[in-house]
Design a protein around this motif. Sequence first.
Motif, mmCIF file in Angstrom:
data_model
loop_
_atom_site.group_PDB
_atom_site.id
_atom_site.type_symbol
_atom_site.label_atom_id
_atom_site.label_comp_id
_atom_site.label_asym_id
_atom_site.label_seq_id
_atom_site.Cartn_x
_atom_site.Cartn_y
_atom_site.Cartn_z
ATOM 1 N N ALA A 106 24.819 18.023 65.060
ATOM 2 C CA ALA A 106 24.826 18.422 63.647
ATOM 3 C C ALA A 106 23.462 18.199 63.016
ATOM 4 O O ALA A 106 22.951 19.065 62.281
ATOM 5 C CB ALA A 106 25.909 17.647 62.895
ATOM 6 N N ASP A 107 22.849 17.052 63.295
ATOM 7 C CA ASP A 107 21.516 16.771 62.741
ATOM 8 C C ASP A 107 20.490 17.781 63.237
ATOM 9 O O ASP A 107 19.639 18.257 62.465
ATOM 10 C CB ASP A 107 21.078 15.357 63.122
ATOM 11 C CG ASP A 107 21.860 14.285 62.364
ATOM 12 O OD1 ASP A 107 22.459 14.627 61.325
ATOM 13 O OD2 ASP A 107 21.869 13.132 62.829
ATOM 14 N N ALA A 108 20.544 18.123 64.528
ATOM 15 C CA ALA A 108 19.575 19.064 65.087
ATOM 16 C C ALA A 108 19.695 20.437 64.436
ATOM 17 O O ALA A 108 18.705 21.176 64.335
ATOM 18 C CB ALA A 108 19.783 19.179 66.601
ATOM 19 N N ALA A 109 20.889 20.781 63.981
ATOM 20 C CA ALA A 109 21.104 22.075 63.320
ATOM 21 C C ALA A 109 21.001 21.957 61.807
ATOM 22 O O ALA A 109 21.303 22.914 61.084
ATOM 23 C CB ALA A 109 22.477 22.623 63.706
ATOM 24 N N ASP A 110 20.566 20.768 61.333
ATOM 25 C CA ASP A 110 20.420 20.508 59.897
ATOM 26 C C ASP A 110 21.748 20.697 59.172
ATOM 27 O O ASP A 110 21.823 21.301 58.099
ATOM 28 C CB ASP A 110 19.347 21.408 59.284
ATOM 29 C CG ASP A 110 18.849 20.886 57.930
ATOM 30 O OD1 ASP A 110 18.982 19.673 57.697
ATOM 31 O OD2 ASP A 110 18.366 21.693 57.114
#
Length: 343
Positions: free
Chosen positions: A28-32
């Motif tokens: 989720a973080d990597a995809a903002d």
Amino acid sequence: MSVSLIPLTGIPEVGAGDDLVALLLGAADAADIALEDGDVVVVSSKVVSKSLGLWADSADRGAAVMSQTVRVVAERMSQGRITRIVQSTAGPVMAAAGVDASNTGHRDDVLLLPANPDAEAEHLRVALLAATGLQRLGVVLSDTAGRPWRSGQTDFALGASGVLVVDDLRGAVDADGRPLSVTARAVGDELAAAADLVKGKADAIPAALVRGTGWALPHGGAGARVLLRTGREDWFDHGSSEAVRAALGVEPGSLEAEEVGIPDVGPTPRADRLRRAVAVALRGTPQVGMDVGGDEVHLSGQSAYQLGVAVTRLQVALWGEGLTTEAPDEVDGVEVRLEVRER
């Protein structure tokens, strides 16, 4: 209501002992993408099984399936191998108890389903809430299965936590004001199927967010097991052929079923179906002789009663194989010849 389906991409191949919560939040973080209160996280049960190390040797897949089986519902021969529809230890009725060899990360082994999918969903939900500080998240563990009367497969809720899995509308009214007496929406299954539209089966995307549904709960909820039909609610606890054979004492999944022969998936010559029907009928009438010649069966017994029982059992067994016969109105002695035809 506007619903968003958001795939969580970039999750690496999962191994035994991996932290799924960390992997999900990392994707989720990597995809903002920031999780929000009310989101439902749909996770393929396969990655949960991988994290738990639920592997079995593919060399004896049949044994793996039976180890995960509560009861056999139906079974067919396919390319020399028995395919069984069973009630799995995980709960649902599925082909091969959910034992699967696809998307196994280039391993030759097969994956088993988690024994308690609702508990695994609850574990993920609690850990996600702790990691994010949110108050209301739903988690659905999804798997794939076929459905009676419908071609193809779809995803369904194998396990769930923090989700209203059934929207029971009984006692309410429809848009026209008519009372609803049987309608209960399988929301858990709808969430799983919706998420699969962006997860896919061949894209290595094992998780997705479903946002905007309003179905997430501030507590664990009843879990996906309430979606299972069991007992008197289960109208389909045997397949069509299996119901006939079981009534004659040959339960699916038993040694007796293999001895008399298991029906094939595809078209089968009449002679093979007739042979199976005779074998099933004979199991309950050992004192009666049956000889098969072409499309004719010759029965002989020591008494008219024994002969009548044998004829009746054979008629029932033939019905299960798509065949039929008619007994003559009168029988001379303790012998009878029956002509068999397609039903």
